[in-house]
Motif scaffolding. Structure first.
Motif, PDB file in Angstrom:
ATOM      1  N   MET A 118     -13.426   0.622   9.661  1.00  0.00           N
ATOM      2  CA  MET A 118     -14.737   1.087   9.216  1.00  0.00           C
ATOM      3  C   MET A 118     -15.422   0.048   8.331  1.00  0.00           C
ATOM      4  O   MET A 118     -16.622  -0.223   8.487  1.00  0.00           O
ATOM      5  N   ALA A 119     -14.681  -0.550   7.401  1.00  0.00           N
ATOM      6  CA  ALA A 119     -15.266  -1.545   6.503  1.00  0.00           C
ATOM      7  C   ALA A 119     -15.797  -2.730   7.292  1.00  0.00           C
ATOM      8  O   ALA A 119     -16.834  -3.310   6.951  1.00  0.00           O
ATOM      9  N   THR A 120     -15.130  -3.091   8.349  1.00  0.00           N
ATOM     10  CA  THR A 120     -15.521  -4.261   9.123  1.00  0.00           C
ATOM     11  C   THR A 120     -16.594  -3.951  10.159  1.00  0.00           C
ATOM     12  O   THR A 120     -17.512  -4.755  10.365  1.00  0.00           O
ATOM     13  N   GLU A 121     -16.517  -2.791  10.781  1.00  0.00           N
ATOM     14  CA  GLU A 121     -17.361  -2.503  11.934  1.00  0.00           C
ATOM     15  C   GLU A 121     -18.461  -1.483  11.686  1.00  0.00           C
ATOM     16  O   GLU A 121     -19.513  -1.553  12.314  1.00  0.00           O
ATOM     17  N   ASP A 122     -18.250  -0.521  10.806  1.00  0.00           N
ATOM     18  CA  ASP A 122     -19.234   0.573  10.690  1.00  0.00           C
ATOM     19  C   ASP A 122     -18.929   1.376   9.424  1.00  0.00           C
ATOM     20  O   ASP A 122     -18.282   2.419   9.483  1.00  0.00           O
ATOM     21  N   LYS A 123     -19.467   0.906   8.284  1.00  0.00           N
ATOM     22  CA  LYS A 123     -19.092   1.515   7.010  1.00  0.00           C
ATOM     23  C   LYS A 123     -19.620   2.935   6.851  1.00  0.00           C
ATOM     24  O   LYS A 123     -19.070   3.722   6.088  1.00  0.00           O
ATOM     25  N   SER A 124     -20.710   3.289   7.552  1.00  0.00           N
ATOM     26  CA  SER A 124     -21.272   4.641   7.437  1.00  0.00           C
ATOM     27  C   SER A 124     -20.933   5.488   8.656  1.00  0.00           C
ATOM     28  O   SER A 124     -21.660   6.416   9.004  1.00  0.00           O
ATOM     29  N   TYR A 125     -19.814   5.188   9.285  1.00  0.00           N
ATOM     30  CA  TYR A 125     -19.459   5.816  10.551  1.00  0.00           C
ATOM     31  C   TYR A 125     -19.462   7.336  10.462  1.00  0.00           C
ATOM     32  O   TYR A 125     -19.999   8.018  11.336  1.00  0.00           O
ATOM     33  N   GLY A 149     -12.392  -8.131   1.565  1.00  0.00           N
ATOM     34  CA  GLY A 149     -13.534  -8.090   0.666  1.00  0.00           C
ATOM     35  C   GLY A 149     -14.428  -6.893   0.935  1.00  0.00           C
ATOM     36  O   GLY A 149     -14.910  -6.224   0.003  1.00  0.00           O
ATOM     37  N   LEU A 150     -14.669  -6.575   2.212  1.00  0.00           N
ATOM     38  CA  LEU A 150     -15.477  -5.415   2.554  1.00  0.00           C
ATOM     39  C   LEU A 150     -14.792  -4.109   2.159  1.00  0.00           C
ATOM     40  O   LEU A 150     -15.450  -3.153   1.731  1.00  0.00           O
ATOM     41  N   MET A 151     -13.481  -4.075   2.270  1.00  0.00           N
ATOM     42  CA  MET A 151     -12.743  -2.875   1.865  1.00  0.00           C
ATOM     43  C   MET A 151     -12.857  -2.653   0.356  1.00  0.00           C
ATOM     44  O   MET A 151     -12.986  -1.516  -0.109  1.00  0.00           O
ATOM     45  N   GLU A 152     -12.819  -3.756  -0.396  1.00  0.00           N
ATOM     46  CA  GLU A 152     -12.999  -3.623  -1.845  1.00  0.00           C
ATOM     47  C   GLU A 152     -14.426  -3.187  -2.166  1.00  0.00           C
ATOM     48  O   GLU A 152     -14.636  -2.296  -3.020  1.00  0.00           O
ATOM     49  N   GLU A 153     -15.397  -3.787  -1.494  1.00  0.00           N
ATOM     50  CA  GLU A 153     -16.803  -3.456  -1.723  1.00  0.00           C
ATOM     51  C   GLU A 153     -17.072  -1.979  -1.476  1.00  0.00           C
ATOM     52  O   GLU A 153     -17.878  -1.350  -2.181  1.00  0.00           O
ATOM     53  N   GLN A 154     -16.410  -1.417  -0.480  1.00  0.00           N
ATOM     54  CA  GLN A 154     -16.628  -0.014  -0.136  1.00  0.00           C
ATOM     55  C   GLN A 154     -15.619   0.904  -0.815  1.00  0.00           C
ATOM     56  O   GLN A 154     -15.505   2.074  -0.475  1.00  0.00           O
ATOM     57  N   GLU A 155     -14.869   0.306  -1.787  1.00  0.00           N
ATOM     58  CA  GLU A 155     -13.967   1.048  -2.653  1.00  0.00           C
ATOM     59  C   GLU A 155     -12.825   1.727  -1.900  1.00  0.00           C
ATOM     60  O   GLU A 155     -12.311   2.752  -2.321  1.00  0.00           O
ATOM     61  N   PHE A 156     -12.434   1.122  -0.766  1.00  0.00           N
ATOM     62  CA  PHE A 156     -11.225   1.583  -0.096  1.00  0.00           C
ATOM     63  C   PHE A 156      -9.984   1.038  -0.804  1.00  0.00           C
ATOM     64  O   PHE A 156      -8.918   1.660  -0.763  1.00  0.00           O
ATOM     65  N   ILE A 157     -10.109  -0.134  -1.399  1.00  0.00           N
ATOM     66  CA  ILE A 157      -9.016  -0.741  -2.150  1.00  0.00           C
ATOM     67  C   ILE A 157      -9.573  -1.270  -3.456  1.00  0.00           C
ATOM     68  O   ILE A 157     -10.794  -1.432  -3.624  1.00  0.00           O
ATOM     69  N   THR A 158      -8.685  -1.566  -4.385  1.00  0.00           N
ATOM     70  CA  THR A 158      -9.084  -2.144  -5.664  1.00  0.00           C
ATOM     71  C   THR A 158      -9.070  -3.669  -5.569  1.00  0.00           C
ATOM     72  O   THR A 158      -8.537  -4.250  -4.613  1.00  0.00           O
ATOM     73  N   ALA A 159      -9.611  -4.296  -6.593  1.00  0.00           N
ATOM     74  CA  ALA A 159      -9.616  -5.759  -6.645  1.00  0.00           C
ATOM     75  C   ALA A 159      -8.197  -6.298  -6.699  1.00  0.00           C
ATOM     76  O   ALA A 159      -7.881  -7.334  -6.092  1.00  0.00           O
ATOM     77  N   ASP A 160      -7.339  -5.611  -7.435  1.00  0.00           N
ATOM     78  CA  ASP A 160      -5.948  -6.068  -7.531  1.00  0.00           C
ATOM     79  C   ASP A 160      -5.254  -5.984  -6.172  1.00  0.00           C
ATOM     80  O   ASP A 160      -4.489  -6.890  -5.795  1.00  0.00           O
ATOM     81  N   GLN A 161      -5.506  -4.911  -5.437  1.00  0.00           N
ATOM     82  CA  GLN A 161      -4.913  -4.783  -4.106  1.00  0.00           C
ATOM     83  C   GLN A 161      -5.416  -5.891  -3.184  1.00  0.00           C
ATOM     84  O   GLN A 161      -4.650  -6.434  -2.384  1.00  0.00           O
ATOM     85  N   ARG A 162      -6.695  -6.209  -3.297  1.00  0.00           N
ATOM     86  CA  ARG A 162      -7.242  -7.279  -2.463  1.00  0.00           C
ATOM     87  C   ARG A 162      -6.577  -8.602  -2.784  1.00  0.00           C
ATOM     88  O   ARG A 162      -6.185  -9.346  -1.875  1.00  0.00           O
TER      89      ARG A 162
END
Length: 911
Positions: free
Chosen positions: A109-116, A266-279
């Protein structure tokens, strides 16, 4: 007070200043715009109404079928499969939405369609952004390529097959995406369910590179793990592959692969799926070292047990699978195929051949071993040493041809002979024969007039070509062909008499089937490579399928027990087995006899086969649970300079003369490759390979007895007149026989029905109801009434160490003969009613009956073991007895038929 009364209008009201109203000023423009918009809406509505959804064949997606070998008895799948079957290398494992890890969904979703999960199939903002970037790129050359397509639109594009860049295609895609989501939501009852279903279909259909279609196959092919076990950096990398998998393979393009992963993280962090530390931690993960090398997809691809030649078997299993599903349905069913191959027996068969016939030496003959269990399951198939060098299957003939079976065809002739009502005790004249009408002169036979009559059992034991040539004319060529097909030979057989000696072409698996049918008392089990087939949920669809329709979802074999076909009567098979047991115990196949360390003998039956000039050599036979056929020879060389390459020094020497004349490399002689032989016969190296394989393969089998049967009294004894017409001996005097028996009884501790109990001093050894053959020197029988054959010892106590004379009461002198009917040179014959004469047993010499090695003749280098003989006394008159001393180097087994002990001495050169 004054009242105002309005009067008439004095004039028009003053005009309003409409110029100040912008709508009024642009009223014509807005009118035109409204008209255009209405028209556009009408056109769009009409366009949308005409756009129909394309078919979605998600339920029929090609899925990978997994093929496992015999060590896997349940849960055949990616981890346990010997190899996989995927149409056009389209490897796919369909997984439901519930089994797709959340980290994968978030990465995609973060890569292809964040508002899916928010839109209704189309993202207007995304479309506008994509349109802006496209325009910018066309005008300035600096715009980025952003498709703006939602996951739903991408799925519509996949299912429609329309990949053009036209505006109309994009418009249709938008309409279909909206319609698809609406219809699916109505069908499933909610928008969320529709979204999950679309995402499931999308992730199971898209290509991830490396022949991986769907996220589950990608997880296997890149990381070698189940989808559920994917880590964050691995999921991020796979999500980054979707746009262009070929350009981001970590083996070929590690930098681009790293960049793709970083973008997704980076997109996953931006969309708050993961934290900065996880990234940060994910980016530091050295995932590239965990990526597998790309699998080989040529031919069978990478398979298990390839080091022991499993490819040949697995290819046959695949071809059988294609026969079961002629419409390639197995590409769509995600089947679990359990094959019959036993990897340990396969390794044993492979090692047996390559350790004997070193494949590294190009001058070595080739070899094959195929083994069937008692239900016709192919448990081992050594069909070639190196699949990459040659895909010709030596066991089945696929890609090549079969081989002449030589004398391994003789049991087929014998089966027809017995089925037509003839007895194993039937006699034939073992003389050379010629059939001018067929331009055929089979080798073998003896011109010695003494005791030339041989029983059919005798002919099988020593593989007498001339007798089997006579037998096929006795029973007919066509009936023999029919018998061969009933027993398991599927190859075409020409209607010529030489098939009696194996001039036809067969494969090792066909011969294994024939001998398996004998072992199973006439029940034929056609060879199978597939044990059972299950669906992806583990439901058994079928057992032992071989034909279309065999796997329709109803299991046909209860508990996996297979039913065979009664090809011949059980009595016929058991009588054939009687002779095959004798071949291994006492005839040309003694090198194959399975003997334990303690000297006990395991059940062994089989037949040797050697073709013209030893081009091919065989041993086919069976024990308790396994039937195995061994072939060795030089296939595919008949067109080379000189005579076809054979396993005979004599033929090779002649061929090398011709090769030398034309400058061809010389072939090494067989004696250079096998120092113990100058010509290879079925009883030599093939029998030894069969023995080595079967000794280990049957090491843990429970002891058993092979089903055998003597000929019945109702069977016709053919050629009985040969007993008197071919042997120059008179009938014994009953009175003298009785006197000799009485004398034998006085020195024997055995019961009188059998032969005399031989003593160390060699008293009397008189032919009684059953002949006893002891060990030592001196042997003679009454050839007129002795029928050599597999008459087993019943209660005999043979084993006398006789070294004296044998008295045979007759009315005239007889020639002293050995077990093969040859006159024993150096032995003496006297007419002496009073008793025996004596000679020095060390003064004699022997001359054996030689068998020529002509076309499809059978020869042997094994040592003959003595067998029993049976006599029939008839009335006659006379007053003389002939005492004959026959000196030999015997070592007979002393098998008395009846209750008596073996007497007398051994046969010359016996052992």
């Amino acid at each position: 007070m004054t009242t105002y009364v309005p009067g008439p209008l004095s004039g028009p009201a003053p005009p309003r200043n409409r110029s100040r109203n912008p709508f009024w000023r642009f009223r014509r423009f807005f009118f035109v715009l409204f008209v255009i918009a209405g028209a556009a809406l009408a056109v769009a509505w009409n366009f949308a109404s005409q756009v129909t959804l394309t078919g979605d064949d998600f339920e029929n997606l090609n899925e990978t079928t997994y093929v496992c070998t015999g060590e896997v008895d349940f849960e055949c799948g990616p981890d346990s499969a010997a190899y996989t079957v995927a149409q056009n290398a389209e490897d796919r494992i369909v997984v439901p939405y519930a089994e797709i890890p959340e980290v994968v969904i978030q990465a995609v979703m973060a890569t292809e369609d964040k508002s899916y999960f928010d839109h209704s199939g189309v993202d207007p903002i995304g479309l506008a952004r994509a349109a802006y970037q496209v325009a910018k790129r066309k005008l300035t050359g600096e715009g980025s390529l952003q498709g703006g397509s939602t996951i739903t639109q991408q799925y519509i594009k996949l299912t429609s097959g329309d990949s053009s860049d036209s505006v109309s295609r994009k418009a249709r895609e938008v309409v279909r995406a909206i319609k698809f989501e609406q219809e699916l939501a109505n069908e499933l009852g909610s928008k969320e369910a529709a979204k999950q279903q679309i995402l499931e279909r999308y992730l199971n259909r898209i290509w991830f590179g490396r022949r991986s279609y769907g996220i589950a196959a990608a997880s296997r092919n890149y990381f070698g793990k189940d989808l559920a076990d994917l880590s964050l950096p691995e999921a991020a990398y796979l999500a980054g592959l979707i746009r262009n998998p070929a350009a981001a393979d970590p083996i070929s393009f590690p930098d681009e692969a790293g960049r793709r992963r970083a973008v997704t993280l980076g997109l996953m962090e931006e969309q708050e799926f993961i934290t900065a530390d996880q990234r940060v931690l994910a980016e530091q993960d050295d995932w590239s070292s965990l990526v597998r090398e790309e699998a080989n997809v040529e031919g069978l691809g990478d398979v298990k047990w390839a080091d022991v030649g499993s490819e040949y078997f697995l290819w046959e299993a695949r071809k059988q699978l294609e026969a079961i599903f002629p419409q390639a349905e197995y590409y769509q069913k995600s089947l679990r195929v359990y094959t019959t191959l036993d990897p340990q027996l396969q390794r044993l068969a492979y090692d047996t051949v390559v350790n004997t016939l070193d494949p590294r030496n190009p001058d070595m003959p080739l070899g094959s071993i195929v083994s069937l269990d008692d239900q016709g399951r192919v448990v081992a198939m050594m069909a070639g040493a190196d699949w990459d060098s040659s895909e010709v299957n030596l066991a089945t003939g696929r890609g090549g041809t079969g081989f002449e079976p030589g004398s391994t065809m003789k049991p087929v002739v014998l089966a027809e002979f017995i089925e037509q009502g003839y007895s194993l005790e039937s006699l034939f004249d073992n003389e050379p024969v010629t059939y001018p009408e067929w331009n055929w002169s089979p080798g073998g036979g003896s011109r010695n007039p003494v005791n030339r009559a041989k029983t059919v059992s005798d002919a099988m034991r020593w593989s007498r070509n001339s007798i089997f040539a006579q037998m096929i004319f006795q029973v007919g060529i066509e009936p023999v062909i029919d018998m061969a097909h009933r027993l398991g030979i599927t190859s075409n057989i020409d209607a010529v008499p030489s098939i009696a000696l194996g001039s036809n072409t067969v494969t090792p698996i066909e011969m294994a089937t024939v001998y398996s049918t004998f072992k199973q008392e006439g029940v034929r089990f056609d060879p199978v490579y597939i044990d059972r087939i299950e669906d992806a949920d583990g439901n058994v669809l079928c057992w032992y399928p071989t034909q279309p329709g065999d796997c329709d979802g109803t299991a046909s074999a209860a508990d996996g027990i297979r039913s065979g076909e009664q090809a011949v009567d059980g009595s016929v098979a058991r009588q054939v087995n009687l002779t095959l047991v004798d071949v291994a115990a006492n005839g040309t196949g003694t090198n194959a006899l399975l003997v334990n360390e303690d000297g006990t003998v395991r059940a062994t039956a089989g037949k040797t086969g050697t073709t013209n000039n030893a081009q091919h050599a065989w041993f086919s036979g069976f024990s308790c649970k396994l039937t195995t056929s061994v072939w060795m020879g030089y296939p595919g060389v008949a067109g080379q300079v000189g005579a076809p390459r054979t396993m005979s020094d004599g033929t090779l020497a002649a061929s090398n003369v011709q090769r030398e004349e034309v400058g061809e490399p010389l072939w090494p002689l067989i004696s250079e490759l096998f120092p113990d032989y100058d010509e290879i016969h079925g009883g030599d190296v093939p029998a030894l390979m069969w023995h080595d394989f079967m000794m280990q393969a049957t090491a843990n089998d429970e002891p058993c007895e092979i089903a055998t049967e003597q000929s019945g009294p109702d069977q016709h004894v053919l050629g009985i007149e040969l007993m008197t017409t071919l042997v120059p001996c008179a009938e014994p005097d009953p009175a003298l026989v009785a006197a000799a028996q009485a004398q034998a009884e006085s020195t024997s501790t055995s019961e009188p029905e059998g032969g005399g109990g031989g003593e160390d001093e060699g008293a009397l050894g008189v032919i009684g109801v059953g002949s006893g053959v002891g060990s030592g020197f001196g042997y003679l029988r009454v050839p007129t009434f002795s029928l050599r054959g597999p008459v087993p010892a019943q209660d005999g106590d043979g084993g006398g160490d006789g070294g004296g004379d044998v008295i045979v009461p007759t009315t005239a002198p007889c020639l002293p003969i050995d077990l093969d009917g040859n006159v024993i040179e150096g032995a003496t014959t006297t007419i002496d009613p009073a008793g025996p004469s004596t000679v020095d047993p060390n003064s004699s010499s022997t001359t054996e009956d030689s068998t020529s090695s002509s076309s499809t003749s059978e020869t042997t280098s094994t040592t003959a073991q003595q067998t029993t003989s049976q006599t029939t006394a008839t009335q006659s008159t006379g007053t003389q007895s002939t005492s004959t001393t026959a000196a030999g180097n015997g070592g007979g087994n002393g098998n008395g038929n009846g209750n008596g002990g073996g007497g007398g001495g051994g046969a010359p050169d016996g052992g």
